[in-house]
Design an enzyme around this catalytic site. Sequence first.
Site, PDB file in Angstrom:
ATOM      1  N   GLY A 181      -2.085   3.498   0.880  1.00  0.00           N
ATOM      2  CA  GLY A 181      -1.885   2.637   2.044  1.00  0.00           C
ATOM      3  C   GLY A 181      -3.108   2.423   2.907  1.00  0.00           C
ATOM      4  N   HIS A 184      26.578 -27.224   7.114  1.00  0.00           N
ATOM      5  CA  HIS A 184      26.465 -27.749   8.475  1.00  0.00           C
ATOM      6  C   HIS A 184      27.472 -27.037   9.371  1.00  0.00           C
ATOM      7  N   GLU A 231       3.620  -8.745  18.132  1.00  0.00           N
ATOM      8  CA  GLU A 231       4.947  -8.099  18.019  1.00  0.00           C
ATOM      9  C   GLU A 231       5.085  -7.007  19.090  1.00  0.00           C
ATOM     10  N   LYS A 243       2.066  13.512   1.903  1.00  0.00           N
ATOM     11  CA  LYS A 243       1.637  14.513   2.878  1.00  0.00           C
ATOM     12  C   LYS A 243       2.498  14.542   4.134  1.00  0.00           C
ATOM     13  N   GLY A 299      -2.701  14.899  -1.694  1.00  0.00           N
ATOM     14  CA  GLY A 299      -3.110  14.768  -3.092  1.00  0.00           C
ATOM     15  C   GLY A 299      -4.579  14.407  -3.250  1.00  0.00           C
ATOM     16  N   GLU A 318      -8.314 -11.920  22.403  1.00  0.00           N
ATOM     17  CA  GLU A 318      -8.560 -12.246  20.997  1.00  0.00           C
ATOM     18  C   GLU A 318     -10.005 -12.729  20.830  1.00  0.00           C
ATOM     19  N   GLY A 369      -0.428  -7.136  17.498  1.00  0.00           N
ATOM     20  CA  GLY A 369      -0.625  -7.431  18.921  1.00  0.00           C
ATOM     21  C   GLY A 369       0.515  -8.247  19.493  1.00  0.00           C
ATOM     22  N   ALA A 378       4.475  -4.932   3.366  1.00  0.00           N
ATOM     23  CA  ALA A 378       5.339  -3.988   2.651  1.00  0.00           C
ATOM     24  C   ALA A 378       5.905  -4.602   1.372  1.00  0.00           C
TER      25      ALA A 378
HETATM   26  P1  FAD Z   1       1.765   3.006   3.181  1.00  0.00           P
HETATM   27  O1  FAD Z   1       3.075   2.523   3.653  1.00  0.00           O
HETATM   28  O2  FAD Z   1       0.667   3.096   4.168  1.00  0.00           O
HETATM   29  O3  FAD Z   1       2.029   4.429   2.536  1.00  0.00           O
HETATM   30  C1  FAD Z   1       1.004   5.253   2.077  1.00  0.00           C
HETATM   31  C2  FAD Z   1       1.506   6.674   2.055  1.00  0.00           C
HETATM   32  O4  FAD Z   1       0.547   7.470   1.391  1.00  0.00           O
HETATM   33  C3  FAD Z   1       1.674   7.300   3.431  1.00  0.00           C
HETATM   34  O5  FAD Z   1       2.959   7.846   3.551  1.00  0.00           O
HETATM   35  C4  FAD Z   1       0.602   8.377   3.499  1.00  0.00           C
HETATM   36  O6  FAD Z   1       1.008   9.517   4.242  1.00  0.00           O
HETATM   37  C5  FAD Z   1       0.444   8.719   2.036  1.00  0.00           C
HETATM   38  N1  FAD Z   1      -0.850   9.283   1.671  1.00  0.00           N
HETATM   39  C6  FAD Z   1      -2.075   8.724   1.873  1.00  0.00           C
HETATM   40  N2  FAD Z   1      -3.029   9.478   1.326  1.00  0.00           N
HETATM   41  C7  FAD Z   1      -2.407  10.545   0.779  1.00  0.00           C
HETATM   42  C8  FAD Z   1      -2.855  11.678   0.070  1.00  0.00           C
HETATM   43  N3  FAD Z   1      -4.142  11.835  -0.255  1.00  0.00           N
HETATM   44  N4  FAD Z   1      -1.946  12.600  -0.318  1.00  0.00           N
HETATM   45  C9  FAD Z   1      -0.620  12.427  -0.032  1.00  0.00           C
HETATM   46  N5  FAD Z   1      -0.140  11.379   0.614  1.00  0.00           N
HETATM   47  C10 FAD Z   1      -1.019  10.436   1.006  1.00  0.00           C
HETATM   48  N6  FAD Z   1       4.670  -5.145   6.694  1.00  0.00           N
HETATM   49  C11 FAD Z   1       5.682  -6.011   6.440  1.00  0.00           C
HETATM   50  O7  FAD Z   1       5.785  -6.516   5.326  1.00  0.00           O
HETATM   51  N7  FAD Z   1       6.612  -6.324   7.403  1.00  0.00           N
HETATM   52  C12 FAD Z   1       6.540  -5.798   8.651  1.00  0.00           C
HETATM   53  O8  FAD Z   1       7.376  -6.102   9.498  1.00  0.00           O
HETATM   54  C13 FAD Z   1       5.487  -4.907   8.944  1.00  0.00           C
HETATM   55  N8  FAD Z   1       5.375  -4.357  10.171  1.00  0.00           N
HETATM   56  C14 FAD Z   1       4.368  -3.477  10.429  1.00  0.00           C
HETATM   57  C15 FAD Z   1       4.263  -2.951  11.714  1.00  0.00           C
HETATM   58  C16 FAD Z   1       3.254  -2.064  12.016  1.00  0.00           C
HETATM   59  C17 FAD Z   1       3.159  -1.502  13.408  1.00  0.00           C
HETATM   60  C18 FAD Z   1       2.332  -1.681  10.998  1.00  0.00           C
HETATM   61  C19 FAD Z   1       1.260  -0.678  11.301  1.00  0.00           C
HETATM   62  C20 FAD Z   1       2.420  -2.188   9.732  1.00  0.00           C
HETATM   63  C21 FAD Z   1       3.436  -3.112   9.430  1.00  0.00           C
HETATM   64  N9  FAD Z   1       3.554  -3.698   8.169  1.00  0.00           N
HETATM   65  C22 FAD Z   1       4.560  -4.589   7.920  1.00  0.00           C
HETATM   66  C23 FAD Z   1       2.606  -3.384   7.083  1.00  0.00           C
HETATM   67  C24 FAD Z   1       3.248  -2.344   6.120  1.00  0.00           C
HETATM   68  O9  FAD Z   1       3.587  -1.192   6.851  1.00  0.00           O
HETATM   69  C25 FAD Z   1       2.270  -1.998   5.009  1.00  0.00           C
HETATM   70  O10 FAD Z   1       1.832  -3.175   4.375  1.00  0.00           O
HETATM   71  C26 FAD Z   1       2.948  -1.105   3.965  1.00  0.00           C
HETATM   72  O11 FAD Z   1       3.424   0.070   4.555  1.00  0.00           O
HETATM   73  C27 FAD Z   1       1.973  -0.768   2.839  1.00  0.00           C
HETATM   74  O12 FAD Z   1       2.612   0.040   1.905  1.00  0.00           O
HETATM   75  P2  FAD Z   1       1.817   1.069   0.976  1.00  0.00           P
HETATM   76  O13 FAD Z   1       2.847   1.700   0.121  1.00  0.00           O
HETATM   77  O14 FAD Z   1       0.678   0.390   0.349  1.00  0.00           O
HETATM   78  O15 FAD Z   1       1.193   2.151   1.977  1.00  0.00           O
HETATM   79  P1  NAD Z   2      -4.319  -8.742  12.056  1.00  0.00           P
HETATM   80  O1  NAD Z   2      -5.367  -8.930  11.052  1.00  0.00           O
HETATM   81  O2  NAD Z   2      -3.007  -9.410  11.887  1.00  0.00           O
HETATM   82  O3  NAD Z   2      -4.858  -9.222  13.490  1.00  0.00           O
HETATM   83  C1  NAD Z   2      -6.014  -8.706  14.049  1.00  0.00           C
HETATM   84  C2  NAD Z   2      -6.481  -9.676  15.103  1.00  0.00           C
HETATM   85  O4  NAD Z   2      -7.518  -9.061  15.843  1.00  0.00           O
HETATM   86  C3  NAD Z   2      -7.048 -10.964  14.526  1.00  0.00           C
HETATM   87  O5  NAD Z   2      -6.511 -12.059  15.243  1.00  0.00           O
HETATM   88  C4  NAD Z   2      -8.547 -10.825  14.749  1.00  0.00           C
HETATM   89  O6  NAD Z   2      -9.205 -12.061  14.927  1.00  0.00           O
HETATM   90  C5  NAD Z   2      -8.572  -9.990  16.014  1.00  0.00           C
HETATM   91  N1  NAD Z   2      -9.786  -9.203  16.221  1.00  0.00           N
HETATM   92  C6  NAD Z   2     -10.554  -8.578  15.303  1.00  0.00           C
HETATM   93  N2  NAD Z   2     -11.569  -7.916  15.892  1.00  0.00           N
HETATM   94  C7  NAD Z   2     -11.421  -8.128  17.230  1.00  0.00           C
HETATM   95  C8  NAD Z   2     -12.136  -7.685  18.369  1.00  0.00           C
HETATM   96  N3  NAD Z   2     -13.196  -6.909  18.254  1.00  0.00           N
HETATM   97  N4  NAD Z   2     -11.710  -8.093  19.586  1.00  0.00           N
HETATM   98  C9  NAD Z   2     -10.607  -8.900  19.718  1.00  0.00           C
HETATM   99  N5  NAD Z   2      -9.910  -9.336  18.663  1.00  0.00           N
HETATM  100  C10 NAD Z   2     -10.293  -8.938  17.440  1.00  0.00           C
HETATM  101  O7  NAD Z   2      -4.162  -7.162  12.203  1.00  0.00           O
HETATM  102  P2  NAD Z   2      -3.058  -6.304  12.944  1.00  0.00           P
HETATM  103  O8  NAD Z   2      -2.274  -7.133  13.876  1.00  0.00           O
HETATM  104  O9  NAD Z   2      -3.756  -5.099  13.436  1.00  0.00           O
HETATM  105  O10 NAD Z   2      -2.134  -5.890  11.736  1.00  0.00           O
HETATM  106  C11 NAD Z   2      -2.659  -5.126  10.633  1.00  0.00           C
HETATM  107  C12 NAD Z   2      -1.935  -5.404   9.360  1.00  0.00           C
HETATM  108  O11 NAD Z   2      -0.601  -4.959   9.418  1.00  0.00           O
HETATM  109  C13 NAD Z   2      -1.920  -6.874   9.046  1.00  0.00           C
HETATM  110  O12 NAD Z   2      -2.587  -7.059   7.837  1.00  0.00           O
HETATM  111  C14 NAD Z   2      -0.491  -7.243   8.903  1.00  0.00           C
HETATM  112  O13 NAD Z   2      -0.261  -7.949   7.727  1.00  0.00           O
HETATM  113  C15 NAD Z   2       0.264  -5.920   8.869  1.00  0.00           C
HETATM  114  N6  NAD Z   2       1.454  -6.099   9.719  1.00  0.00           N
HETATM  115  C16 NAD Z   2       2.416  -6.954   9.297  1.00  0.00           C
HETATM  116  C17 NAD Z   2       3.515  -7.183  10.101  1.00  0.00           C
HETATM  117  C18 NAD Z   2       4.554  -8.132   9.647  1.00  0.00           C
HETATM  118  O14 NAD Z   2       4.560  -8.482   8.484  1.00  0.00           O
HETATM  119  N7  NAD Z   2       5.456  -8.574  10.514  1.00  0.00           N
HETATM  120  C19 NAD Z   2       3.623  -6.566  11.335  1.00  0.00           C
HETATM  121  C20 NAD Z   2       2.606  -5.724  11.731  1.00  0.00           C
HETATM  122  C21 NAD Z   2       1.526  -5.489  10.902  1.00  0.00           C
END
Ligand code: FAD
Ligand code: NAD
Length: 468
Positions: free
Chosen positions: A146, A447, A189, A36, A118, A205, A187, A323
Site C-alpha cells: 500500500g 421514472h 472529503e 503488521k 514482513g 491548493e 482535503g 481500493a
Molecule cells: P493498503 O490498504 O494501504 O494496505 C497495505 C497493508 O500492508 C497495510 O495494512 C499495511 O499495514 C500492510 N503492510 C505494509 N508493509 C508491510 C510489511 N512490511 N509487513 C506487513 N504488513 C505490511 N479509495 C477508494 O477507492 N475509495 C475511497 O473512498 C477511499 N477513501 C480513502 C480515504 C482516505 C482517508 C485514505 C487515506 C485513502 C482512501 N482511499 C480510498 C484509498 C485506499 O485506501 C487505497 O487505495 C487502498 O487502501 C489501497 O489498497 P492496498 O491493498 O494497495 O494497500
Molecule cells: P490527491 O492527489 O487527490 O490531492 C492532493 C492535492 O494536493 C492536489 O490537488 C495537489 O495539487 C495538491 N498539492 C500538492 N502539493 C501541494 C502543496 N505543496 N500545497 C498545496 N497543495 C498541494 O491526494 P489526497 O487527497 O492526499 O489523496 C491521496 C490518495 O488517496 C489519492 O490518490 C486518492 O485517490 C486516494 N483517496 C481516494 C478517495 C476516494 O476514492 N474517495 C478518498 C480519499 C483518498
Amino acid sequence: MSEQAFDVIIIGAGPGGYTMAIRAAQLGMSVAVVEKDAGLGGTCTNVGCIPSKALLHSSELYHTAAHGFTQHGIKIAGKIDIDLPAMMAQKQSVVTASNKGIEFLFKKNKITWLKGFGKLLGGGKVEVDGESKGTYSAKHIVIATGSEVTPLKGIEIDEKQVVSSTGALKLPSVPKNMVVIGGGVIGLELGSVWLRLGAEVTVVEFLDRILPTNDGEVSKQMQRVLAKQGMKFKLGTKVTAAKPGKNGVTLTMEPAAGGDKEEVTADVVLVSIGRRPFTTGLGLEAAGVQLDERGRVKTDGHFNTTAKGVYAIGDAIIGPMLAHKADEEGMVLAEILAGQKPHINYDAIPGVVYTWPEVASVGKTEEELKAASIAYKVGKFPFTANARARAMTMTDGFVKILEDEKTKKIVGAHIIGADAGHLIQELVMAIEFGASAEDIYRTVHAHPALTEAVKEAALAVDGHTITI
Ligand code: FAD
Ligand code: NAD
C-alpha cells in the site's frame, strides 16, 4: 528447521492483499498473508475509505437535520446538537465490523494470517518479525504493502494540531477553524466532514483549481457548490511553514508563482497533498526488486516485479490509488497465478469523491481528449431538469458524457450531483462493453429516478434531450 511453505505469501492485508488471498484460496492455493497492523483491511478499512465514509454519512445527517429539514416541512422542537464521541464510536464500530468480516473470510478460506512485519529475503523466502516470528517460503510472493501519507517539506505532522487524514478522522473536538493543505480527494472529503460539523474550513491548493485531475468543468462547479456551503479556497498558493503553538498553528503561505508572504492561524491543519507507496523495510534491494522514478514497485504490466516469483499490486505500483483498483488487481493476479487469462480495463476505473454533492468520473476528461486530438461529442444534462432531484431538493450538478466522434463509443463520463457514485456505474459498464450514447438512451430507465439524467445526457450527445 525447515520453514513453513505456502503456494502464495502476500505482504499486506489491504483491499489488494485480502482480495487476492481469498481468490487464490478459492482457486486451490495455500495462502498466507503477512500483516503488521492489529486489524485486517489495510489503509482502506482502518484509516481510509471506511472510517471517512462513516464520518461523511454521520456529518451529512447532522447537517441535513440542522439545515435541510424546514424546506420539507419538518420542525425540530429542541436544539440539534453533536455528540462527537458517539459519532466517533459509530465510525469505529463500522471499522471493527469490517476487520472482523475479513478475519472471518480468512478463516473460512483457510488463509493463514502471519502477524508481524514482513521482509523479503530473496529466493522465495519471507521473514516475519512479530507474533508469527519466523521464516516462511512460497512459490509466489506478492507485495501489497500500500501507501503512506506524502509529507510536506518543513511541516511536521504531530497528528494533533497538524494532522494527516489519520488524525483528521479522530479529532477530539470540532476545531473552530481548519486549514486544509491540498484540494484533492482527502482535503475535500475530510474538509467537508468538519465544515458540516461547524468548523470554518479553508482549502489551500497549489494549483489553480481543486480536484486537478478531474474534468475541468466538474472542478469549477464543485468549487462553486462547496463555496456556497461555506468552504473557503486559496488557489495557486503554497504553504511554506507551519508552527504549532498554544493559540493554534501559524501557517506561512505565498502565491505558488512567488510573491508576498501571508500568515494565517488555524486550530488544526490537515496535510493532504497526496500519498506515496510504502515499501520501507521490505528488503527490496536484497531481493532484487526495483522501484521506478516515483518510488513505486516497478512492474511489467502483468504484476511481475524485477525479481522472479515476486509480484506487486495496489497502491504500491503504478495507477490510481484506489481500493477497487487494488482489489481488482489482487483478484486478477490470483487468476493469472492459477493459469487463467483475466484482464483489467484501466480505462474503465471509476473515481468517486464522497462530498456533498458527490463527484464521480470514469474514462477521459475533455482536457485529455483535447490533448490527444481526439474528436468527441459532449452531452450534458443538469439535475435541475430532473424531477426526482427536484423532489429530493438535490438539484446541484450535472451529468456529462463524452463520445468519440469516430468510433461512436463513450470514452468518458463525469457526474457531479446526488448519488453520483452510484450513477457512474452504468457508464463504467458502458465503457467496458464499448457502448455508444445511443446504447444508453435506448435502454429503458425507470421514472422518476436520478438515472434519467444519465439517459438525458446520452440523448444530449445526439442533440435531442426530451426534458430540457
Ligand atoms: P493498503 O490498504 O494501504 O494496505 C497495505 C497493508 O500492508 C497495510 O495494512 C499495511 O499495514 C500492510 N503492510 C505494509 N508493509 C508491510 C510489511 N512490511 N509487513 C506487513 N504488513 C505490511 N479509495 C477508494 O477507492 N475509495 C475511497 O473512498 C477511499 N477513501 C480513502 C480515504 C482516505 C482517508 C485514505 C487515506 C485513502 C482512501 N482511499 C480510498 C484509498 C485506499 O485506501 C487505497 O487505495 C487502498 O487502501 C489501497 O489498497 P492496498 O491493498 O494497495 O494497500
Ligand atoms: P490527491 O492527489 O487527490 O490531492 C492532493 C492535492 O494536493 C492536489 O490537488 C495537489 O495539487 C495538491 N498539492 C500538492 N502539493 C501541494 C502543496 N505543496 N500545497 C498545496 N497543495 C498541494 O491526494 P489526497 O487527497 O492526499 O489523496 C491521496 C490518495 O488517496 C489519492 O490518490 C486518492 O485517490 C486516494 N483517496 C481516494 C478517495 C476516494 O476514492 N474517495 C478518498 C480519499 C483518498
